[in-house]
Every structure is written in C-alpha cells, then in structure tokens.
Motif scaffolding. Structure first.
Motif, short mmCIF file in Angstrom:
data_model
loop_
_atom_site.label_atom_id
_atom_site.label_comp_id
_atom_site.label_asym_id
_atom_site.label_seq_id
_atom_site.Cartn_x
_atom_site.Cartn_y
_atom_site.Cartn_z
N SER A 143 -3.11 -5.47 -26.93
CA SER A 143 -3.92 -4.79 -25.92
C SER A 143 -3.14 -3.61 -25.38
O SER A 143 -1.99 -3.75 -24.99
N PHE A 144 -3.76 -2.44 -25.39
CA PHE A 144 -3.11 -1.24 -24.87
C PHE A 144 -3.56 -0.92 -23.45
O PHE A 144 -3.24 0.13 -22.90
N ARG A 145 -4.31 -1.85 -22.84
CA ARG A 145 -4.73 -1.67 -21.46
C ARG A 145 -3.66 -2.21 -20.52
O ARG A 145 -2.77 -2.96 -20.93
N ASN A 146 -3.77 -1.84 -19.26
CA ASN A 146 -2.79 -2.32 -18.28
C ASN A 146 -2.85 -3.83 -18.12
O ASN A 146 -1.83 -4.48 -17.88
N ARG A 147 -4.03 -4.38 -18.28
CA ARG A 147 -4.22 -5.82 -18.10
C ARG A 147 -4.69 -6.44 -19.41
O ARG A 147 -5.67 -5.99 -20.01
N VAL A 148 -3.99 -7.47 -19.87
CA VAL A 148 -4.38 -8.17 -21.09
C VAL A 148 -5.57 -9.07 -20.78
O VAL A 148 -5.51 -9.89 -19.87
N SER A 149 -6.65 -8.92 -21.53
CA SER A 149 -7.83 -9.76 -21.32
C SER A 149 -8.29 -10.40 -22.61
O SER A 149 -8.76 -11.54 -22.62
N ARG A 179 4.54 -9.37 -22.08
CA ARG A 179 3.26 -9.15 -21.40
C ARG A 179 2.14 -10.01 -21.97
O ARG A 179 1.07 -10.14 -21.36
#
Length: 270
Positions: A191-197, A106
């Motif tokens: 990153s533990f969010r759905n989208r890596v930013s 990811r």
C-alpha cells in the motif's frame, strides 16, 4: 557457579546475530532467558538439556569456569555454527533477511484474508493473518477455520510462514504446521497510502484435501489493526457463499478469478 554459567551462556549467544534470534530458535521467553544471562537463576534440568543440545556442548562444560570454557569454545566450533556452515540455504536466507525486511514494519498486525477456497470451489474463505517481527525477521501465522456444513464441528489449519519486502512487492511463504502437507506462496502489492487498509495479490497452493491440484487465485487482505480480539476475529473466519451479505461486495469482486480478453497470464488486480 551461576556467574560462570551466565558468562558462558553469553559467550555462546555471541555466535548468533542477536539474543532475540536465540530465544526464537529455543522457543523460550525473552525475560526468562535474561534471568539466566544475568546469573540470577539457574535453568531447570530440562531447560539446561535444551541449552546444551542447542549450543552443542555438554552440561559439565557449560558449567566450567569462564576462562576455561572460553578456551574450549575457541578451539571447537559450536554444533549450531558447524551445521549452519554445512547448509547452503542459510546463506540465501540470511541475504533475504538482510534485504527483505526494510519497510515491512508498517504492514505488521492482523488481517482478514479473502480468496476463493480450493477445497470448497465457489465459496469464499476468510482466514486470520498475523504478521509480526521477531528479531531481524518478519514472521506470520495464518489460521483457517473450516466448517463445510452448519451442523459440523469446525476444524482449524495453522500455517506458519516468513515474509519479505523485495522491490515493491511483499512475498510470503508458509507451510501447514499441523500435518506438513502443503506449502503456500502469496505475493501482494504494498500500500502506497499513508494508512494501510487493503493489500491485493495472488496466492499459489494446493487444496489440503481431495485431488491436491496446484491452483492460483486472487487474494485480498483487509487490515484489522495492530491488536484484535483473536477469539472474536476467528469466530468470523470460515466459508461464505458468494451471495453472502457478511462479505463486502468489494472483497467479492477482488477475489473473482476471471481473465480479461487478451490476457495471456493470470494476473493480480491492483
């Protein structure tokens, strides 16, 4: 002859984890290598020499009838197998490869990297990072574009490295491939969010010029996507003043190297 050669080549490849690993180590295009494996083409003299050097066999041996070649290989380990058995670091690298790539897919793609330059103190350096999977491992290239003064010609630094995901941290180690003068380590929060930013962490290294003092600094990665216009992206890389409007304020704040009162160690900012 091509059929025997193809079968012999497939046998030699079976001593490795995958065809992708062989292609990577030989630095050869996978589709082209597949043509040799199927017997559709015979390698050029130069390519045949590379194969023989890599696998530790003679050219006349790799062209033997397959049954004869198979008997030969069974009683004589290949040069690559012998070398790997002698080097203890291979055992450790294989273990890291086995446990350190799960969850990394990811994070593959392109990033801008920001940190306060070691060579030019007080200025922010933006570089281009490309994380990619090759076979069973995660590799990356970090490209610097430096121009200290507006009228100077830009110079580039290319760093090649490998990345591991170990217990909720991303560990990255690379070396400067043009001169071999330095090794850099970076540790990032995932990153533990759905989208890596964005990824934040610390970088440890030395300046490529000057006093070469070992330094540690905060670093942040800005995710750009799985594919980019690399020429355009590299044109945006380089040194920036701290008050430059071309660097977002949040990135400036993320890379400031200050310690809070009561801190005993220089720490990353999550």
């Amino acid at each position: 002859m091509n059929e025997d050669f193809a079968r012999n080549l497939r046998l030699l490849c079976s001593y490795y984890k995958s065809i992708a690993e062989v292609c990577r180590k030989l630095n050869i295009n996978r589709p082209q290598f597949n043509r040799y494996l199927t017997g559709r083409y015979k390698p050029s003299a130069n390519t045949m020499l590379r194969f023989c050097d890599f696998f530790g066999v003679e050219e006349h041996e790799i062209l033997l009838p397959h049954n004869q070649f198979q008997r030969l290989i069974k009683v004589r380990p290949s040069k690559s197998t012998f070398v790997e058995a002698e080097l203890p670091e291979f055992t450790h690298l294989r273990r890291l490869q086995q446990i350190g790539t799960a969850g990394m897919d990811r994070y593959l793609g392109y990033y801008f990297e920001y940190y306060l330059s070691m060579a030019c103190p007080g200025r922010i350096l933006r570089t281009l990072i490309h994380l990619v999977r090759q076979g069973d491992s995660i590799y990356y290239q970090r490209t610097e574009r430096l121009r200290e003064r507006p009228n100077e010609k830009s110079c580039h630094g290319i760093y090649l490295g490998i990345a591991y995901f170990l217990t909720d941290r991303i560990f990255m180690v690379d070396y400067e491939s043009l001169t071999g003068h330095e090794i850099t380590e970076t540790i990032l929060y995932p990153s533990f969010r759905n989208r890596v930013s964005r990824l934040n962490g610390l970088k440890l290294g030395v300046s490529g010029s000057g006093e070469r003092m070992p330094s540690c600094m905060r670093v942040t990665y800005e995710y750009l996507g799985s594919s980019v216009d690399t020429h355009r992206a590299l044109s945006l890389c380089g040194l920036y003043e701290l008050d430059s409007d071309e660097i977002d304020l949040s990135f400036k704040n993320a890379v400031i190297n200050k310690m809070d009162e009561g801190e005993w160690h220089f720490r990353a900012r999550h």
